[in-house]
Scaffold this motif. Structure first.
Motif, PDB file in Angstrom:
ATOM      1  N   ARG A 114     -52.056  48.526  35.082  1.00  0.00           N
ATOM      2  CA  ARG A 114     -51.946  49.835  35.667  1.00  0.00           C
ATOM      3  C   ARG A 114     -50.887  49.630  36.912  1.00  0.00           C
ATOM      4  O   ARG A 114     -50.175  50.684  37.168  1.00  0.00           O
ATOM      5  CB  ARG A 114     -53.030  50.378  36.310  1.00  0.00           C
ATOM      6  CG  ARG A 114     -54.065  50.758  35.020  1.00  0.00           C
ATOM      7  CD  ARG A 114     -55.036  51.756  35.575  1.00  0.00           C
ATOM      8  NE  ARG A 114     -56.200  52.034  34.749  1.00  0.00           N
ATOM      9  CZ  ARG A 114     -57.271  52.667  35.162  1.00  0.00           C
ATOM     10  NH1 ARG A 114     -57.229  53.315  36.215  1.00  0.00           N
ATOM     11  NH2 ARG A 114     -58.314  52.704  34.443  1.00  0.00           N
ATOM     12  N   VAL A 115     -51.164  48.679  37.858  1.00  0.00           N
ATOM     13  CA  VAL A 115     -50.425  48.687  39.043  1.00  0.00           C
ATOM     14  C   VAL A 115     -49.053  48.378  38.676  1.00  0.00           C
ATOM     15  O   VAL A 115     -48.160  48.807  39.170  1.00  0.00           O
ATOM     16  CB  VAL A 115     -50.792  47.331  39.991  1.00  0.00           C
ATOM     17  CG1 VAL A 115     -49.945  46.883  41.011  1.00  0.00           C
ATOM     18  CG2 VAL A 115     -52.257  47.712  40.423  1.00  0.00           C
ATOM     19  N   ASP A 116     -48.571  47.394  37.406  1.00  0.00           N
ATOM     20  CA  ASP A 116     -47.212  47.221  37.101  1.00  0.00           C
ATOM     21  C   ASP A 116     -46.817  48.602  36.548  1.00  0.00           C
ATOM     22  O   ASP A 116     -45.363  48.740  36.926  1.00  0.00           O
ATOM     23  CB  ASP A 116     -47.425  46.189  36.063  1.00  0.00           C
ATOM     24  CG  ASP A 116     -47.764  44.810  36.613  1.00  0.00           C
ATOM     25  OD1 ASP A 116     -47.361  44.548  38.045  1.00  0.00           O
ATOM     26  OD2 ASP A 116     -47.882  43.754  35.807  1.00  0.00           O
ATOM     27  N   GLU A 117     -47.433  49.226  35.904  1.00  0.00           N
ATOM     28  CA  GLU A 117     -47.000  50.288  35.375  1.00  0.00           C
ATOM     29  C   GLU A 117     -46.619  51.399  36.439  1.00  0.00           C
ATOM     30  O   GLU A 117     -45.458  52.005  36.567  1.00  0.00           O
ATOM     31  CB  GLU A 117     -47.927  50.931  34.475  1.00  0.00           C
ATOM     32  CG  GLU A 117     -47.559  52.044  33.448  1.00  0.00           C
ATOM     33  CD  GLU A 117     -48.421  52.915  32.736  1.00  0.00           C
ATOM     34  OE1 GLU A 117     -49.543  52.072  32.369  1.00  0.00           O
ATOM     35  OE2 GLU A 117     -48.295  54.231  32.756  1.00  0.00           O
ATOM     36  N   ALA A 118     -47.608  51.504  37.450  1.00  0.00           N
ATOM     37  CA  ALA A 118     -47.328  52.394  38.532  1.00  0.00           C
ATOM     38  C   ALA A 118     -46.019  51.941  39.349  1.00  0.00           C
ATOM     39  O   ALA A 118     -45.185  52.923  39.603  1.00  0.00           O
ATOM     40  CB  ALA A 118     -48.379  52.488  39.387  1.00  0.00           C
ATOM     41  N   ALA A 119     -45.811  50.546  39.451  1.00  0.00           N
ATOM     42  CA  ALA A 119     -44.661  50.018  40.102  1.00  0.00           C
ATOM     43  C   ALA A 119     -43.525  50.300  39.461  1.00  0.00           C
ATOM     44  O   ALA A 119     -42.439  50.571  40.173  1.00  0.00           O
ATOM     45  CB  ALA A 119     -44.886  48.629  40.462  1.00  0.00           C
ATOM     46  N   ARG A 120     -43.391  50.462  38.201  1.00  0.00           N
ATOM     47  CA  ARG A 120     -42.407  50.533  37.427  1.00  0.00           C
ATOM     48  C   ARG A 120     -41.726  52.203  37.715  1.00  0.00           C
ATOM     49  O   ARG A 120     -40.635  52.395  37.939  1.00  0.00           O
ATOM     50  CB  ARG A 120     -42.440  50.018  36.002  1.00  0.00           C
ATOM     51  CG  ARG A 120     -41.050  49.781  35.315  1.00  0.00           C
ATOM     52  CD  ARG A 120     -41.546  49.389  33.868  1.00  0.00           C
ATOM     53  NE  ARG A 120     -42.252  50.381  33.062  1.00  0.00           N
ATOM     54  CZ  ARG A 120     -43.310  50.388  32.752  1.00  0.00           C
ATOM     55  NH1 ARG A 120     -43.847  49.077  32.809  1.00  0.00           N
ATOM     56  NH2 ARG A 120     -44.028  51.245  31.753  1.00  0.00           N
TER      57      ARG A 120
END
Lengths: 357, 280
Positions: A114-120
């Motif tokens: 989730r963090v990676d997705e939000a960061a992207r």
């Protein structure tokens, strides 16, 4: 995703001060609602009551089908973005976003995903291991939004999130928030004192004044049919000019000048005129003394006085102006308000101004 | 760049000499024998007996029981210093946390009550404190040495002011993030307080390290001897024609200086780093 329902919500502080009075709103699933009003109107208090950071003294707040009046903020399934970002200064961007999920015992790989997705989504990927202090204001605000997004809450709450940014960044972040909210489809409640921000972001506006709802409606409806002289003066830039006028013989008079026909009962009224509904014309009904001019490039705003009362007119010309002008008023563009209550006196004179020409 | 002004440096040099010379004198004199010091006064140059003196000070058994070595005293002083520093930080942080973040009646009055005790030095309550410890059977114990002095108005005050400067939104963000009071304290406040903790650690370590009166009263067992008491007892030996062991007293004083200096150097770096990097 969820609806947010406020029924007769009120807040009375110890000492009997009513910060918020009798607010009734149904926020639909996925809707972007903006609470707007001058400082001290109770908009932040209302938002914080929804968040659970202030107690609710009257009424009922529902998120989805749960009454959340007494629930802890953490159990309300909401995420909040603060004006000063409120990032944990000692944690990296990644940890800042992950903190809420960790406290909820979300599995590790799920947090990472989730963090990676939000960061992207927020273009924060290169900064994940930095501390907030190494980021610019706009980036910090994006981290704050990332922290809200990873939670995948029922509702986003924004408390003046753009106030700390400079004007240019504010405009681009505004677009970004709007885009993100459309994409995620998350119900959002957004507080601002900036009417432009409110107009551009909202599906629906709630204009608050002294803790009470003054008007609820789509931005354009509020702009075109302000429910009171307060809303009229607050929404729109330049502000709507409000003149002391009277209705007699089926006409609206400012001083000795008949402006347009009116159907409301005779007597004193407040006449509201949008700057763009006024035209400079040699045969215009109202004499105006020019005070000063604001050049905006595409257009200019002429400030002046009619019968000693302030008025503003926008026009696109660039010629130098004489010190005295005459203004013509579109009869369909009058807004009449009751002098005592400030409420709109409806009817004929107040058709939506200027249909697409 | 600003032009170097000789006068500024003169003041600095004078100041440095004023502060530094006694230390150098103590260090140099500790490398001479007691007899030399007694007959020639203090020295500014190194002598030849240094190794022997320091070895004796650290390892020779002394005292009435003949069990007290310099190392033991050093250890005891360290326990006092660390115990004070850590204990006071833990206690005053938790106290300040309660005062700032929990809404309870009389919190302000309570705080000012604590604050006014700043005005009362240990000596004022030394008899009752002794009585309490004696009743609890804690004489001659590390607990008795450390615990009664842990409550720290200074520490509580500093931490309270610091917590008050932490923005409320941080607490609110943590609440929304599902952090309870305990998690907020551990995950947010404690890491943010690092610089404050370093500052208080320096102050309190030295306060504990330099304690003299309280250990003197609290302990009769020589195994609780601290360095401060050791120095004093060396200089007290004025029996007959015996010369006091000046050199040993100086050596002990020099040894006593080293740990606080290390603490200051280490923590000051952290302290300054924290000051320049922090933004709440």
């Amino acid at each position: 995703m969820a609806t947010v329902t406020l029924s007769a919500v009120g807040k009375t502080y110890a000492g009997g001060v009513d910060a918020v009075r009798d607010v009734n709103v149904d926020i639909k699933d996925g809707e972007f609602v903006v609470l707007v009003g001058p400082s001290g109107c109770g908009k932040s208090t209302l938002l914080r009551m929804v968040a659970g950071l202030e107690t609710v003294t009257h009424g009922e707040i529902r998120i989805g089908d749960r009454v959340v009046n007494t629930l802890d903020p953490a159990d309300r399934d909401i995420a909040m973005v603060f004006q000063n970002y409120a990032l944990y200064p000692h944690m990296s961007v990644r940890d800042n976003m992950a903190y809420g999920l960790k406290n909820r015992r979300t599995p590790k790989d799920e947090i990472t995903r989730r963090v990676d997705e939000a960061a992207r989504m927020l273009e924060l990927a290169p900064y994940l291991d930095r501390k907030p202090r190494a980021l610019s204001g706009g980036q910090r605000q994006r981290v704050a939004m990332g922290r809200a997004i990873v939670r995948q809450p029922s509702a986003f709450l924004f408390d003046e999130p753009l106030s700390n940014l400079d004007a240019k960044l504010r405009v681009s972040m505004r677009g970004e928030i709007r885009r993100l909210q459309k994409r995620l489809g998350t119900t959002s409640l957004y507080v601002t004192h900036d009417q432009l921000e409110a107009m551009t972001l909202a599906d629906r506006l709630i204009v608050l004044r002294d803790g009470a709802v003054e008007q609820i409606g789509a931005p354009l409806d509020v702009y075109r049919r302000p429910a009171s002289s307060f809303v009229a003066a607050f929404i729109g830039s330049p502000a709507m000019s409000l003149l002391d006028a009277r209705v007699a013989d089926g006409r609206v008079w400012v001083g000795e000048h008949a402006v347009a026909p009116a159907t409301v009962p005779a007597g004193e009224v407040t006449l509201g005129l949008r700057a763009e509904d006024l035209r400079i014309a040699a045969d215009g009904a109202l004499p105006m003394r020019v005070d000063y001019v604001e050049e905006l490039g595409a257009q200019r705003i002429i400030h002046g006085f009619v019968e000693g009362q302030q008025i503003a007119v926008t026009e696109t010309g660039a010629d130098s102006l004489p010190s005295d002008l005459r203004l013509a008023v579109d009869p369909g563009a009058l807004h009449l308000f009751d002098v005592a209550t400030g409420r709109r006196m409806d009817e004929a004179a107040a058709q939506p101004a200027r249909e697409l020409a | 760049m600003q032009r170097v002004k000789p006068l500024d440096h003169l003041v600095l040099i004078l100041g440095a000499l004023f502060m530094g010379l006694p230390v150098i004198v103590a260090l140099m004199s500790s490398t001479h024998s007691a007899v030399e010091i007694h007959s020639n006064g203090l020295y500014l140059t190194p002598g030849g007996d240094g190794g022997q003196t320091y070895e004796k000070v650290l390892t020779a058994r002394g005292g009435f029981t003949g069990d007290v070595t310099g190392l033991l005293m050093l250890g005891n002083s360290l326990i006092m210093g660390l115990g004070f520093a850590v204990g006071k930080i833990v206690l005053s942080m938790t106290a300040a946390y309660a005062l700032v973040y929990f809404r309870f009646r009389f919190a302000t009055i309570l705080f000012w009550a604590i604050f006014t005790t700043l005005l009362l030095p240990l000596e004022v309550r030394i008899m009752p404190s002794y009585q309490v410890m004696a009743t609890l059977g804690l004489l001659n114990s590390y607990t008795g040495l450390i615990v009664p002095l842990l409550a720290s108005a200074t520490g509580t005050f500093f931490f309270r002011q610091f917590f008050k400067s932490v923005p409320d939104e941080l607490l609110e963000a943590a609440r929304i993030d599902g952090a309870g009071p305990w998690k907020f304290f551990i995950d947010v406040l404690v890491p943010l307080s690092k610089t404050m903790m370093a500052a208080i650690f320096i102050i309190m370590f030295i306060y504990g390290w330099n304690q003299y009166l309280w250990p003197l009263i609290m302990t009769t067992d020589e195994s609780f001897y601290t360095l401060m008491r050791g120095i004093k007892s060396i200089l007290q030996v004025w029996v007959g024609s015996q010369i006091p062991d000046y050199n040993e007293a100086f050596a002990l004083a020099v040894l006593a200086m080293i740990p606080p200096v290390i603490v200051v150097v280490v923590f000051q770096r952290m302290f300054i780093k924290g000051l320049t990097e922090s933004d709440k």
